[in-house]
Design an enzyme around this catalytic site. Structure first.
Site, PDB file in Angstrom:
ATOM      1  N   GLU A   1       0.652  -1.056  -0.071  1.00  0.00           N
ATOM      2  CA  GLU A   1      -0.027   0.060   0.049  1.00  0.00           C
ATOM      3  C   GLU A   1       0.943   1.275   0.012  1.00  0.00           C
ATOM      4  O   GLU A   1       1.912   1.292   0.517  1.00  0.00           O
ATOM      5  CB  GLU A   1      -1.034   0.202   1.261  1.00  0.00           C
ATOM      6  CG  GLU A   1      -2.036  -0.967   0.893  1.00  0.00           C
ATOM      7  CD  GLU A   1      -3.008  -1.241   2.198  1.00  0.00           C
ATOM      8  OE1 GLU A   1      -3.995  -1.906   2.073  1.00  0.00           O
ATOM      9  OE2 GLU A   1      -2.596  -0.675   3.447  1.00  0.00           O
TER      10      GLU A   1
ATOM     11  N   CYS B   1       6.302  -6.781   7.514  1.00  0.00           N
ATOM     12  CA  CYS B   1       7.523  -6.270   8.109  1.00  0.00           C
ATOM     13  C   CYS B   1       7.838  -7.239   9.315  1.00  0.00           C
ATOM     14  O   CYS B   1       7.127  -8.097   9.903  1.00  0.00           O
ATOM     15  CB  CYS B   1       6.934  -5.003   8.972  1.00  0.00           C
ATOM     16  SG  CYS B   1       8.178  -4.119   9.922  1.00  0.00           S
TER      17      CYS B   1
ATOM     18  N   CYS C   1       1.200  -1.642  15.733  1.00  0.00           N
ATOM     19  CA  CYS C   1       1.178  -1.391  14.412  1.00  0.00           C
ATOM     20  C   CYS C   1       0.358  -2.502  13.581  1.00  0.00           C
ATOM     21  O   CYS C   1       0.542  -3.698  13.898  1.00  0.00           O
ATOM     22  CB  CYS C   1       2.513  -1.319  13.786  1.00  0.00           C
ATOM     23  SG  CYS C   1       2.733  -1.032  11.948  1.00  0.00           S
TER      24      CYS C   1
ATOM     25  N   CYS D   1       3.610   8.584   0.885  1.00  0.00           N
ATOM     26  CA  CYS D   1       4.110   7.606   1.822  1.00  0.00           C
ATOM     27  C   CYS D   1       4.079   6.154   1.468  1.00  0.00           C
ATOM     28  O   CYS D   1       3.310   5.627   0.989  1.00  0.00           O
ATOM     29  CB  CYS D   1       2.755   7.442   2.988  1.00  0.00           C
ATOM     30  SG  CYS D   1       3.384   6.872   4.518  1.00  0.00           S
TER      31      CYS D   1
ATOM     32  N   CYS E   1       5.882  -4.351  15.892  1.00  0.00           N
ATOM     33  CA  CYS E   1       5.607  -3.377  16.796  1.00  0.00           C
ATOM     34  C   CYS E   1       4.275  -3.534  17.340  1.00  0.00           C
ATOM     35  O   CYS E   1       3.560  -3.916  16.535  1.00  0.00           O
ATOM     36  CB  CYS E   1       5.795  -2.006  16.193  1.00  0.00           C
ATOM     37  SG  CYS E   1       7.498  -1.595  15.538  1.00  0.00           S
TER      38      CYS E   1
ATOM     39  N   CYS F   1      -1.221   6.379  10.036  1.00  0.00           N
ATOM     40  CA  CYS F   1      -0.192   5.736  10.411  1.00  0.00           C
ATOM     41  C   CYS F   1      -0.596   4.312  10.970  1.00  0.00           C
ATOM     42  O   CYS F   1      -1.352   4.314  11.876  1.00  0.00           O
ATOM     43  CB  CYS F   1       0.527   6.541  11.412  1.00  0.00           C
ATOM     44  SG  CYS F   1       1.450   7.892  10.734  1.00  0.00           S
TER      45      CYS F   1
END
Ligand code: SAH
Length: 349
Positions: free
Chosen positions: A93, A113, A120, A106, A117, A335
């Site tokens: 994305e 990933c 997230c 962005c 975290c 975010c």
């Protein structure tokens, strides 16, 4: 013979490939302009390139372009989220954030990933692979092409993935984003955001690029930070801060520290004091952002008054700190929200 993506080549590599094909040493600038300014999809469109050169390029390389699977545009702020399918079926994305005088893209740097975290949305889905140079560049090529009126002025590596964990391809892409015949986006307009991968910060300090570095700090306490950012177990605060100080010294640039406020986790008065103490006397900015809710997560953003109190402590301590609201919330483009709604949809099918 398997063809290579031409956008995976650096300027020097393309030059070498042309020299090998034709024994000549020119036209890279023209080809770059066709690829990155005109966003052509075939060599046939490169009308001022001689036919033998176009044939030579076509025999060895091809022009990649991601497939658009979905697009969501926020009616309130124009933020637009693009869902792309890559050649191997992986999806990423990318978000366009239009503002009055600038347009920021962005970017994702990886498929998934590794860094897990806790707060997230990318975390639960694990890591698949790094994006290549061409795949990173194509995020912008596609968006530029789809928005001819919008001049892309800023890039932030704050989408999916950890850019410093895909160091080489991210830096290769940055050099082409900079290139006057490609995107001509100054390094100072490109932000690399890291969860705290210390060897990457050390390498970046020696890179000689004027990029902006953002460090996702989120706590000034090792035990809290290790809980919400597991990378801290590997590179603890002492280590991270030493790398940041060295970066500032070596580059003579400042660092922006990102701080996501999560109620009951890192947003109390003592948390603010600890942050002020940690960053005291450092050449830095602090970007405080309220936690952006993710469905299924127990985390919540703090109340307004608690945010104000937190900011007051930072300001009273003399820090250059600003609080901002995430954009594109209603389309899940804020975010850390990337990917999750798609997986929920897929899961429901
Ligand atoms: N891996 C890089 C870049 C991707 S995340 C990094 O960690 O910096 C971009 C930013 O969004 C980071 O500061 C990250 O901590 C933050 N973020 C992730 N989830 C969030 C959420 N739910 N609400 C607010 N910010 C979030």
């Amino acid at each position: 013979m398997k063809k290579n993506r031409i956008k995976d080549l650096s300027r020097a590599e393309l030059e070498a490939a042309l020299k090998e094909a034709l024994g000549e040493h020119y036209r890279v600038s023209q080809i770059f302009r066709w690829l990155y300014k005109a966003s052509v999809r075939s060599f046939g469109e490169m009308t001022d390139i001689p036919a033998p050169l176009r044939l030579a390029l076509d025999s060895k390389t091809y022009i990649s372009m991601p497939e658009l699977l979905d697009l969501k545009r926020s009616l309130s702020d124009g933020t637009t989220k693009y869902l792309f399918k890559l050649e191997d079926g992986s999806t990423i994305e990318t978000v366009l954030l239009p503002e009055r005088s600038r347009n920021t893209v962005c970017l994702s740097s990886q498929v998934g990933c590794k860094f897990a975290c806790d707060f997230c949305a990318s975390a639960p889905f694990g890591f698949v692979r790094n994006l290549s140079q061409a795949e990173i560049l194509d995020e912008v090529v596609f968006i530029k092409n789809a928005n001819p009126g919008a001049n892309i002025t800023n890039l932030v590596f704050m989408g999916i993935g950890e850019p410093l964990d895909n160091y080489d391809n991210v830096m290769r892409a940055v050099r082409i984003f900079n290139d006057k015949d490609a995107f001509k986006i100054g390094a100072r307009k490109i932000t690399i955001s890291t969860c705290g991968v210390v060897p990457g910060i050390e390498k970046l300090a020696k890179e000689g690029l004027q990029v902006e570095l953002s460090v996702s700090l989120h706590s000034a306490d090792d035990s809290v930070r290790s809980r919400i950012l597991p990378v801290n177990k590997r590179y603890a605060l002492k280590n991270l801060m030493a790398a940041c100080k060295n970066y500032i010294r070596a580059t003579n640039r400042i660092i922006t520290f990102e701080y996501v406020l999560i109620d009951g986790v890192n947003s109390s008065g003592p948390d603010a004091l600890a942050l002020a103490k940690l960053l005291k006397a450092m050449k830095c900015k602090v970007n405080v952002i309220s936690y952006n809710r993710i469905s299924g997560s127990p985390y919540r953003e703090p109340k307004e008054f608690a945010v104000r109190a937190f900011m007051k402590v930072l300001k009273d301590a003399g820090l250059n700190a600003t609080h901002r609201k995430p954009k594109g919330e209603e389309i899940d483009a804020g975010c850390g929200q990337l990917r999750i709604s798609r997986f929920e949809k897929e899961g429901a099918e």
